[in-house]
Write an enzyme that holds these catalytic residues in place. Structure first.
Site, PDB file in Angstrom:
ATOM      1  CB  CYS A   6      -0.973  -0.331   1.595  1.00 41.51           C
ATOM      2  SG  CYS A   6      -1.968  -1.094   1.716  1.00 41.51           S
ATOM      3  NE  ARG A  52       3.962   1.554  -1.472  1.00 40.35           N
ATOM      4  CZ  ARG A  52       5.769   1.556  -1.728  1.00 40.35           C
ATOM      5  NH1 ARG A  52       6.689   1.652  -1.818  1.00 40.35           N
ATOM      6  NH2 ARG A  52       5.763   0.470  -0.668  1.00 40.35           N
ATOM      7  CD1 TRP A 105      -2.414  -5.198  -4.660  1.00 46.55           C
ATOM      8  CD2 TRP A 105      -1.731  -5.788  -3.062  1.00 46.55           C
ATOM      9  NE1 TRP A 105      -2.657  -5.979  -5.026  1.00 46.55           N
ATOM     10  CE2 TRP A 105      -2.176  -7.214  -4.254  1.00 46.55           C
ATOM     11  CE3 TRP A 105      -1.958  -7.003  -2.187  1.00 46.55           C
ATOM     12  CZ2 TRP A 105      -1.927  -8.250  -3.993  1.00 46.55           C
ATOM     13  CZ3 TRP A 105      -1.311  -8.193  -2.253  1.00 46.55           C
ATOM     14  CH2 TRP A 105      -1.090  -8.683  -2.991  1.00 46.55           C
ATOM     15  CG  ASN A 127       2.855  -0.710   3.252  1.00 50.97           C
ATOM     16  OD1 ASN A 127       2.274  -1.824   2.477  1.00 50.97           O
ATOM     17  ND2 ASN A 127       4.170  -0.361   2.833  1.00 50.97           N
ATOM     18  N   GLY A 128       1.672  -2.996   5.502  1.00 51.28           N
ATOM     19  CA  GLY A 128       2.475  -4.532   5.978  1.00 51.28           C
ATOM     20  C   GLY A 128       0.736  -4.998   6.427  1.00 51.28           C
ATOM     21  CD  GLU A 168      10.330  -9.931 -18.065  1.00 52.48           C
ATOM     22  OE1 GLU A 168      10.224 -10.575 -17.513  1.00 52.48           O
ATOM     23  OE2 GLU A 168       9.394  -8.161 -17.975  1.00 52.48           O
ATOM     24  CE  LYS A 175       6.450  -7.575 -17.978  1.00 57.44           C
ATOM     25  NZ  LYS A 175       7.980  -6.749 -17.083  1.00 57.44           N
ATOM     26  CD  GLU A 200       3.498  -7.594 -15.470  1.00 59.00           C
ATOM     27  OE1 GLU A 200       3.250  -7.806 -14.599  1.00 59.00           O
ATOM     28  OE2 GLU A 200       4.668  -7.316 -15.972  1.00 59.00           O
ATOM     29  CG  HIS A 211      10.595 -33.058 -24.915  1.00 53.55           C
ATOM     30  ND1 HIS A 211      10.546 -34.628 -25.532  1.00 53.55           N
ATOM     31  CD2 HIS A 211      11.656 -32.163 -25.916  1.00 53.55           C
ATOM     32  CE1 HIS A 211      11.458 -34.286 -25.972  1.00 53.55           C
ATOM     33  NE2 HIS A 211      12.396 -33.239 -26.101  1.00 53.55           N
ATOM     34  CE  LYS A 230       7.563  -1.359 -10.295  1.00 55.28           C
ATOM     35  NZ  LYS A 230       7.364  -1.493 -12.443  1.00 55.28           N
TER      36      LYS A 230
HETATM   37  O1  M6R Z   1      10.883  -5.348  -7.094  1.00 50.27           O
HETATM   38  P1  M6R Z   1      10.666  -6.182  -7.530  1.00 50.27           P
HETATM   39  O2  M6R Z   1      11.935  -6.601  -8.952  1.00 50.27           O
HETATM   40  O3  M6R Z   1      11.600  -7.647  -6.233  1.00 50.27           O
HETATM   41  O4  M6R Z   1       9.357  -6.990  -7.829  1.00 50.27           O
HETATM   42  C1  M6R Z   1       9.527  -8.549  -8.343  1.00 50.27           C
HETATM   43  C2  M6R Z   1       8.493  -9.044  -9.307  1.00 50.27           C
HETATM   44  O5  M6R Z   1       7.291  -8.660  -8.218  1.00 50.27           O
HETATM   45  C3  M6R Z   1       8.233  -7.807 -10.317  1.00 50.27           C
HETATM   46  O6  M6R Z   1       9.572  -8.305 -11.374  1.00 50.27           O
HETATM   47  C4  M6R Z   1       6.776  -8.807 -10.656  1.00 50.27           C
HETATM   48  O7  M6R Z   1       7.208  -9.292 -11.270  1.00 50.27           O
HETATM   49  C5  M6R Z   1       6.829  -7.117 -12.336  1.00 50.27           C
HETATM   50  N1  M6R Z   1       4.547  -6.898 -12.491  1.00 50.27           N
HETATM   51  C6  M6R Z   1       7.055  -7.466 -13.528  1.00 50.27           C
HETATM   52  O8  M6R Z   1       6.262  -6.468 -14.621  1.00 50.27           O
END
Ligand code: M6R
Length: 607
Positions: A2, A27, A74, A100-101, A480, A484, A487, A503, A602
């Site tokens: 958050c 966040r 969040w 937050n936490g 990756e 992308k 997500e 396979h 994030k």
């Molecule tokens: O802040 P971090 O790099 O530790 O975060 C790791 C993942 O949460 C982050 O890379 C996430 O997968 C992203 N949404 C990818 O785009």
């Protein structure tokens, strides 16, 4: 996950809090709220949904005062709803706080507080804190917050206001980021620098279990026992316009276009007459030489950067390297000795699993090196050394520029290890370094004309699933590319080393099924071409990322996205860019919010 903000000063608190929340919205964005302190009373406004909804709700608020706190959520405990949105208040409405936490012992505290007559209005873990502060309050908010925190098990970043203490905000933290700044207009607090940067470039980084009392005149800090302390001050040199889209339709596109600059900034000053130099890597040559095993630990996109690093470290430095998802690493018993180097990669520097893995590795005696984008973040503070990726603040939830910064930083690390082990000469490193630096310009060329990427994306926008295939470093960036796509566009996507297709995954293929193949020039190019042929034979629609000048592939693939020729080991840096743009283009065509995908945040500060 958050975002929290607070302000006390001479301006309208409402406007400053809303702007701060807007900046922190990456966040978490399922609900938001503010509490304003004015004339001995607190006014609380909360809304489900984005900060824009809250902004509308408070637009015409009369006499909103000059002190308050805010939160963008969040959800962890309790569904996203107005009732569960922060701030949370005490029974008498005189205490309000944002958190937050996660409070792990909230259930037993709640039962205990209900037993003493407290009435709970939400299902959150946070609300227990408001009631604990209420019980402990005897005219001194700082003392009450300290007493309440002594009962908490878990993590918190907290900002608390009290109706009886005008202009005062008490702040504390445990394993959750808090920064504060004082400027001409008053005192500011937030869970991220981005929301306080306009007040001052010199920010206070509050330590674990430290407290701060903010007033319009200044900020006083205290240790866990309540004794005054001089806090740690950090100078921040970020661009102030980092929180603006700068003419781009979304942050994701803006950040994709910033990638050439990230490459240049991350490399600046690294190559000296004597060879590659990474100041921050504070191991002596002897210590470097002793390293006989490397673990790269990370999550999500950062983990994918680690997959590329494995190939480079093993290829150049010949050191066995394992890449592990942090949430797995921390719960098994990896083989770690004093000669093990653990490289923790995290854009935010606050991912809970990565941090826990760092702590575990250090207890077991490993040297830990962090790669992060956030100055002063927990990953930076808890590592023996750190490389900052110089990507500047990344706002879009989907990582793009920070991934590139990570890959470039890990490439430097691989070169450094190879240099210190004598596996690459300074001359060889100089050549590699020059080619690595050239990728900045090659990315600029890719960004100049994205027509072929958009055309391929339009052909796939209505698909329900897609496969990404590649070999070697190409397979690493497929993971990756697939992440992308899923997500931000919610289109199901998987990545496989191309040789694995037969396979199992090949059974998925039928007419029109999208297969995105990374087929740049490499020692395994011919093998990838065979795998593309196998896919075509089963009716797949193939989109190939290929090297300029490769005419052969245009006869096989349905769509070809050409990128400039680079050495194979640097192709992840260039080939990633069209995959990012491809995912974004599909997401936009499907009407998705590319900056704030559903269910995500994030910074993942919970397990
Ligand atoms: O802040 P971090 O790099 O530790 O975060 C790791 C993942 O949460 C982050 O890379 C996430 O997968 C992203 N949404 C990818 O785009």
């Amino acid at each position: 996950m958050c975002g929290i903000v607070g302000y006390t000063g001479c301006k309208s608190a409402k406007d400053i809090l809303i702007e701060g929340l807007r900046r922190l919205e990456y966040r978490g964005y399922d609900s938001a709220g503010i509490a304003l302190q004015n004339e001995g009373a607190l006014t609380c406004v909360r809304r489900v949904g984005k900060v824009a909804g809250l902004a509308q709700a408070v637009e015409h608020l009369d006499n909103p005062g000059t002190c308050g706190i805010g939160h963008t959520r969040w959800a962890t405990h309790g569904v996203p709803s107005e009732r569960n949105a922060h701030p949370h208040c005490s029974c008498d409405g005189n205490i309000a706080l944002v958190h937050n936490g996660i409070i792990e012992n909230y259930a037993e505290l709640r039962e205990e507080l209900i037993g003493r007559g407290h009435v709970f209005k939400s299902e959150t873990d946070t609300e227990v804190i408001a009631h604990l502060v209420e019980e402990a309050y005897k005219g001194d908010l700082l003392a009450a917050v300290r007493t309440a925190c002594a009962r908490l098990v878990g993590t918190y970043g907290l900002a608390v206001v009290c109706a009886q203490e005008p202009g005062h905000i008490v702040v504390t933290r445990r394993d959750s980021p808090i920064v504060l700044a004082h400027g001409d207009e008053g005192s500011f607090v937030a869970s991220d620098i981005i929301a306080v940067i306009e007040a001052s470039r010199d920010v206070i980084v509050l330590g674990d279990e430290q407290y701060a009392v903010m007033t319009p005149e200044g900020i006083d800090c205290f240790d866990a026992e309540g004794a005054p302390i001089d806090p740690e001050i950090m100078h921040v040199d970020w661009d102030v316009d980092v929180a603006e889209k700068g003419g781009y339709p979304d942050f994701m596109l803006k950040e994709i276009h910033e990638q050439p600059r990230v490459v240049r900034n991350t490399l600046a000053g690294r190559m000296t007459d004597k060879g590659l130099h990474i100041d921050e890597f504070n191991l002596s040559l002897e210590e470097l030489n002793l390293i006989d095993r490397v673990y790269v630990i990370a999550c999500g996109t950062s983990y994918h950067a680690g997959l590329i690093a494995k190939q480079l470290i093993e290829g150049w430095a010949r050191i066995p390297t394992e890449v592990e998802v942090a949430s797995e690493f921390r719960y098994r018993n990896p083989i770690i000795t004093p000669s093990t180097l653990v490289v923790a990669v995290s854009q935010s520097g606050e991912t809970a699993d990565t941090l826990a893995a760092i702590r575990d590795a250090r207890i077991k005696g490993a040297r830990v090196f962090g790669i992060t984008n956030v100055v002063g973040s927990p990953v930076a503070r808890e590592s023996d050394g750190v490389i900052y990726t110089k990507a500047n603040k990344e706002i879009a939830v989907a990582s793009t520029k920070s991934f590139l910064g990570q890959v470039v930083s890990l490439t430097l690390l691989a070169m450094l290890l190879a240099q210190s082990k004598g596996k690459l000469t300074v001359g060889q490193i100089r050549i590699l370094f020059r080619e690595l630096a050239d990728t900045a310009e090659q990315i600029e060329r890719i960004l100049q004309d994205t027509t072929s990427i958009d055309q391929a994306a339009m052909a796939c926008k209505d698909a329900t699933s897609a496969l990404f295939i590649g070999r070697g470093v190409g397979s690493a960036i497929c993971y990756e590319g697939a992440l992308k796509l899923k997500e931000i566009s919610y289109l199901h996507a998987e990545a496989y080393p191309a040789g694995e297709m037969k396979h199992g995954p090949i059974a998925l293929l039928q007419k029109g099924f999208p297969v995105i193949a990374v087929a740049t020039q490499s020692p395994v190019y011919d093998k990838v071409i065979s795998n593309i042929q196998e896919s075509k034979t089963r009716g797949a629609m193939v989109i190939a990322i290929a090297t300029e000048g490769d005419e052969e592939i245009a006869h096989i693939a349905d769509y070809v996205i050409y990128i400039p020729k680079v050495r194979d080991c640097f192709s992840p840096i260039t080939a990633t860019v069209p995959l990012q743009l491809f995912a974004r283009s599909i997401a936009i065509a499907r009407g998705c919010n590319v900056d704030q995908p559903r269910n995500l945040a994030k910074s993942v500060t919970v397990e």
